[in-house]
Design a protein around this motif. Sequence first.
Motif, PDB file in Angstrom:
ATOM      1  N   SER A 120       5.550  10.418   3.196  1.00 59.96           N
ATOM      2  CA  SER A 120       5.992   9.804   4.427  1.00 59.96           C
ATOM      3  C   SER A 120       4.995   8.730   4.767  1.00 59.96           C
ATOM      4  O   SER A 120       3.819   8.996   4.965  1.00 59.96           O
ATOM      5  CB  SER A 120       6.039  10.850   5.546  1.00 59.96           C
ATOM      6  OG  SER A 120       4.751  11.341   5.792  1.00 59.96           O
ATOM      7  N   ALA A 121       5.440   7.548   4.803  1.00 58.83           N
ATOM      8  CA  ALA A 121       4.511   6.443   5.023  1.00 58.83           C
ATOM      9  C   ALA A 121       4.080   6.375   6.475  1.00 58.83           C
ATOM     10  O   ALA A 121       3.581   5.371   6.944  1.00 58.83           O
ATOM     11  CB  ALA A 121       5.175   5.128   4.630  1.00 58.83           C
ATOM     12  N   THR A 122       4.293   7.448   7.135  1.00 62.52           N
ATOM     13  CA  THR A 122       3.996   7.430   8.558  1.00 62.52           C
ATOM     14  C   THR A 122       2.547   7.733   8.869  1.00 62.52           C
ATOM     15  O   THR A 122       2.115   7.669  10.003  1.00 62.52           O
ATOM     16  CB  THR A 122       4.851   8.484   9.279  1.00 62.52           C
ATOM     17  OG1 THR A 122       4.562   9.743   8.718  1.00 62.52           O
ATOM     18  CG2 THR A 122       6.323   8.170   9.128  1.00 62.52           C
ATOM     19  N   ASP A 123       1.804   8.068   7.873  1.00 60.96           N
ATOM     20  CA  ASP A 123       0.408   8.405   8.129  1.00 60.96           C
ATOM     21  C   ASP A 123      -0.327   7.256   8.804  1.00 60.96           C
ATOM     22  O   ASP A 123      -0.315   6.143   8.334  1.00 60.96           O
ATOM     23  CB  ASP A 123      -0.293   8.733   6.822  1.00 60.96           C
ATOM     24  CG  ASP A 123       0.097  10.105   6.353  1.00 60.96           C
ATOM     25  OD1 ASP A 123       0.182  10.295   5.150  1.00 60.96           O
ATOM     26  OD2 ASP A 123       0.333  10.961   7.206  1.00 60.96           O
ATOM     27  N   LYS A 124      -0.937   7.599   9.814  1.00 60.58           N
ATOM     28  CA  LYS A 124      -1.671   6.571  10.543  1.00 60.58           C
ATOM     29  C   LYS A 124      -2.889   6.154   9.739  1.00 60.58           C
ATOM     30  O   LYS A 124      -3.399   6.900   8.931  1.00 60.58           O
ATOM     31  CB  LYS A 124      -2.101   7.096  11.921  1.00 60.58           C
ATOM     32  CG  LYS A 124      -3.206   8.113  11.879  1.00 60.58           C
ATOM     33  CD  LYS A 124      -2.739   9.451  11.320  1.00 60.58           C
ATOM     34  CE  LYS A 124      -3.824  10.050  10.447  1.00 60.58           C
ATOM     35  NZ  LYS A 124      -3.314  10.976   9.502  1.00 60.58           N
ATOM     36  N   ALA A 125      -3.284   4.972   9.992  1.00 62.17           N
ATOM     37  CA  ALA A 125      -4.460   4.475   9.272  1.00 62.17           C
ATOM     38  C   ALA A 125      -5.674   5.301   9.631  1.00 62.17           C
ATOM     39  O   ALA A 125      -5.836   5.759  10.743  1.00 62.17           O
ATOM     40  CB  ALA A 125      -4.704   3.016   9.651  1.00 62.17           C
ATOM     41  N   PRO A 152       5.454   3.763  -9.335  1.00 64.31           N
ATOM     42  CA  PRO A 152       6.230   2.727  -8.662  1.00 64.31           C
ATOM     43  C   PRO A 152       7.296   3.335  -7.767  1.00 64.31           C
ATOM     44  O   PRO A 152       7.935   4.321  -8.140  1.00 64.31           O
ATOM     45  CB  PRO A 152       6.867   1.960  -9.825  1.00 64.31           C
ATOM     46  CG  PRO A 152       6.854   2.907 -10.973  1.00 64.31           C
ATOM     47  CD  PRO A 152       5.654   3.766 -10.781  1.00 64.31           C
ATOM     48  N   SER A 153       7.469   2.754  -6.624  1.00 66.14           N
ATOM     49  CA  SER A 153       8.548   3.212  -5.747  1.00 66.14           C
ATOM     50  C   SER A 153       9.862   2.715  -6.318  1.00 66.14           C
ATOM     51  O   SER A 153       9.890   1.896  -7.229  1.00 66.14           O
ATOM     52  CB  SER A 153       8.341   2.672  -4.346  1.00 66.14           C
ATOM     53  OG  SER A 153       8.564   1.274  -4.332  1.00 66.14           O
ATOM     54  N   GLN A 154      10.916   3.217  -5.763  1.00 66.66           N
ATOM     55  CA  GLN A 154      12.236   2.856  -6.256  1.00 66.66           C
ATOM     56  C   GLN A 154      12.436   1.346  -6.219  1.00 66.66           C
ATOM     57  O   GLN A 154      12.868   0.726  -7.191  1.00 66.66           O
ATOM     58  CB  GLN A 154      13.295   3.558  -5.405  1.00 66.66           C
ATOM     59  CG  GLN A 154      14.660   3.599  -6.050  1.00 66.66           C
ATOM     60  CD  GLN A 154      14.605   4.305  -7.402  1.00 66.66           C
ATOM     61  OE1 GLN A 154      13.862   5.260  -7.559  1.00 66.66           O
ATOM     62  NE2 GLN A 154      15.371   3.811  -8.354  1.00 66.66           N
ATOM     63  N   SER A 155      12.107   0.771  -5.093  1.00 69.10           N
ATOM     64  CA  SER A 155      12.335  -0.664  -4.933  1.00 69.10           C
ATOM     65  C   SER A 155      11.414  -1.466  -5.846  1.00 69.10           C
ATOM     66  O   SER A 155      11.802  -2.478  -6.428  1.00 69.10           O
ATOM     67  CB  SER A 155      12.134  -1.065  -3.471  1.00 69.10           C
ATOM     68  OG  SER A 155      10.969  -0.455  -2.939  1.00 69.10           O
ATOM     69  N   GLN A 156      10.217  -1.007  -5.976  1.00 72.89           N
ATOM     70  CA  GLN A 156       9.285  -1.692  -6.867  1.00 72.89           C
ATOM     71  C   GLN A 156       9.820  -1.695  -8.289  1.00 72.89           C
ATOM     72  O   GLN A 156       9.801  -2.709  -8.983  1.00 72.89           O
ATOM     73  CB  GLN A 156       7.914  -1.013  -6.828  1.00 72.89           C
ATOM     74  CG  GLN A 156       7.113  -1.316  -5.571  1.00 72.89           C
ATOM     75  CD  GLN A 156       5.816  -0.564  -5.530  1.00 72.89           C
ATOM     76  OE1 GLN A 156       5.672   0.501  -6.144  1.00 72.89           O
ATOM     77  NE2 GLN A 156       4.852  -1.102  -4.803  1.00 72.89           N
ATOM     78  N   LEU A 157      10.286  -0.556  -8.689  1.00 71.55           N
ATOM     79  CA  LEU A 157      10.790  -0.422 -10.045  1.00 71.55           C
ATOM     80  C   LEU A 157      11.972  -1.355 -10.276  1.00 71.55           C
ATOM     81  O   LEU A 157      12.074  -2.018 -11.313  1.00 71.55           O
ATOM     82  CB  LEU A 157      11.222   1.029 -10.286  1.00 71.55           C
ATOM     83  CG  LEU A 157      11.391   1.439 -11.750  1.00 71.55           C
ATOM     84  CD1 LEU A 157      10.119   1.166 -12.524  1.00 71.55           C
ATOM     85  CD2 LEU A 157      11.743   2.906 -11.835  1.00 71.55           C
ATOM     86  N   THR A 212       2.646  -8.921  -7.857  1.00 69.10           N
ATOM     87  CA  THR A 212       1.876  -7.912  -7.136  1.00 69.10           C
ATOM     88  C   THR A 212       1.997  -8.116  -5.635  1.00 69.10           C
ATOM     89  O   THR A 212       2.210  -7.174  -4.871  1.00 69.10           O
ATOM     90  CB  THR A 212       0.397  -7.974  -7.532  1.00 69.10           C
ATOM     91  OG1 THR A 212       0.294  -7.882  -8.952  1.00 69.10           O
ATOM     92  CG2 THR A 212      -0.369  -6.843  -6.891  1.00 69.10           C
ATOM     93  N   MET A 213       1.875  -9.374  -5.254  1.00 68.78           N
ATOM     94  CA  MET A 213       2.028  -9.720  -3.854  1.00 68.78           C
ATOM     95  C   MET A 213       3.349  -9.193  -3.307  1.00 68.78           C
ATOM     96  O   MET A 213       3.399  -8.523  -2.285  1.00 68.78           O
ATOM     97  CB  MET A 213       2.056 -11.248  -3.713  1.00 68.78           C
ATOM     98  CG  MET A 213       0.792 -11.915  -3.234  1.00 68.78           C
ATOM     99  SD  MET A 213      -0.275 -10.948  -2.195  1.00 68.78           S
ATOM    100  CE  MET A 213      -1.022 -12.279  -1.250  1.00 68.78           C
ATOM    101  N   GLU A 214       4.378  -9.541  -4.037  1.00 77.61           N
ATOM    102  CA  GLU A 214       5.726  -9.187  -3.598  1.00 77.61           C
ATOM    103  C   GLU A 214       5.899  -7.670  -3.514  1.00 77.61           C
ATOM    104  O   GLU A 214       6.392  -7.134  -2.532  1.00 77.61           O
ATOM    105  CB  GLU A 214       6.744  -9.788  -4.584  1.00 77.61           C
ATOM    106  CG  GLU A 214       8.180  -9.598  -4.188  1.00 77.61           C
ATOM    107  CD  GLU A 214       8.479 -10.194  -2.828  1.00 77.61           C
ATOM    108  OE1 GLU A 214       7.836 -11.207  -2.458  1.00 77.61           O
ATOM    109  OE2 GLU A 214       9.344  -9.633  -2.118  1.00 77.61           O
ATOM    110  N   HIS A 226       6.312  -3.266  -0.750  1.00 74.72           N
ATOM    111  CA  HIS A 226       7.113  -2.050  -0.902  1.00 74.72           C
ATOM    112  C   HIS A 226       6.275  -0.821  -1.209  1.00 74.72           C
ATOM    113  O   HIS A 226       6.800   0.228  -1.519  1.00 74.72           O
ATOM    114  CB  HIS A 226       8.147  -2.242  -2.007  1.00 74.72           C
ATOM    115  CG  HIS A 226       9.094  -3.361  -1.739  1.00 74.72           C
ATOM    116  ND1 HIS A 226      10.310  -3.180  -1.138  1.00 74.72           N
ATOM    117  CD2 HIS A 226       8.992  -4.699  -1.966  1.00 74.72           C
ATOM    118  CE1 HIS A 226      10.936  -4.357  -1.013  1.00 74.72           C
ATOM    119  NE2 HIS A 226      10.157  -5.288  -1.506  1.00 74.72           N
ATOM    120  N   GLY A 227       4.994  -1.005  -1.189  1.00 74.51           N
ATOM    121  CA  GLY A 227       4.130   0.140  -1.461  1.00 74.51           C
ATOM    122  C   GLY A 227       2.833  -0.315  -2.107  1.00 74.51           C
ATOM    123  O   GLY A 227       2.709  -1.456  -2.525  1.00 74.51           O
TER     124      GLY A 227
END
Lengths: 177, 177
Positions: free
Chosen positions: A4-9, A86-91, A114-116, A120-121
């Motif tokens: 969950s990308a919700t983890d706070k920094a 790789p995440s789904q979108s990255q892949l 890489t930038m792009e 997505h992760g």
Amino acid sequence: SKSSATDKACSRDYRKYGCVMTDEQFEMLRRQISVYSTICNQLVEMHKALMTQQAFIPNMALVPGQQLPLDPVLVARSNGRQRWTPSQSQLQILESVFETSVGTPSKQKIKEITMELGKHGPISETNVYNWFQNRKARAKRKQQHSMKDGEHCEMEMEEGTEMFRKDKRAAFDMLQK
Amino acid sequence: SKSSATDKACSRDYRKYGCVMTDEQFEMLRRQISVYSTICNQLVEMHKALMTQQAFIPNMALVPGQQLPLDPVLVARSNGRQRWTPSQSQLQILESVFETSVGTPSKQKIKEITMELGKHGPISETNVYNWFQNRKARAKRKQQHSMKDGEHCEMEMEEGTEMFRKDKRAAFDMLQK
DNA sequence: ACCTTATGAATGAATG
DNA sequence: CATTCATTCATAAGGT
């Protein structure tokens, strides 16, 4: 469904707490521990072999008291460091770039990608580079493989690695007891 | 002052900020390495004791002059080894030479090094040459990569990868005696 | 739970 | 020297 990308920094105040490492440093520690663990297992194995063959000095048995209290790999994992996936979108993006490009992307291209993908992760240029290398190599191998007209010779299996894995697993299992 | 809730076990964003650990986590890792190290030493001591006292030759493994089939990696390689793999001692020497030298060694120098390393295992001048080429190239690449902005920490641990193998092989060499 | 497979990463060697 | 390729090691994911 994974992280969950919700983890706070993490609080940037960590500097005040003293212990700050780069991820390379952390990875190094992790692997070092892992190596030690393996060595221990193998030492124990050897010792056992000697003992059973000799029935010798039973009182000197296995390092009294020290029963490897912590599982290094698991501990390391609980701290979150694993290899990049790789995440789904990255892949998806990687695949499409791979299809449309001819050779290995240039350094500049790698940077852009890489930038792009960074949107997505988490990802690094090395990840991208490796991905393309592997993608190409494996595509090629598959190519060669399918060039073997469907007849016989499915004896391609490499058993070396297999053996290794089994050994390693056995060692680890032993350790866990 | 700052909330202590946020600093607790927070390492989720290591990818972005580098690996940040709490003091507890760091201590745990350190202790683990220490424990493993100790255990390894104890086991090795024990093994030595057994060997010197008995001087037996187990029919299963310890053929004099041959390596114990303990390291699956080495075992796997010995079966059908394709490419050269530096032994621990060879690697050590190579590293030290690499550190103290400036550029790629001359032909003459290569010859000398090969000579020397030949005492520690099979090797060719080409191997040595390649090794230096690769070592330099990869050190350089790593250099660039580490020039990532921000979030640096001061402690400098160095030379990642080679080190593990070194450790591992060192331990095994210890065993072989 | 174990085992296999797919794949990220490391690295010796080759090529320009 | 810079890049690239080939092989292998190690691990995440998925099957049984």
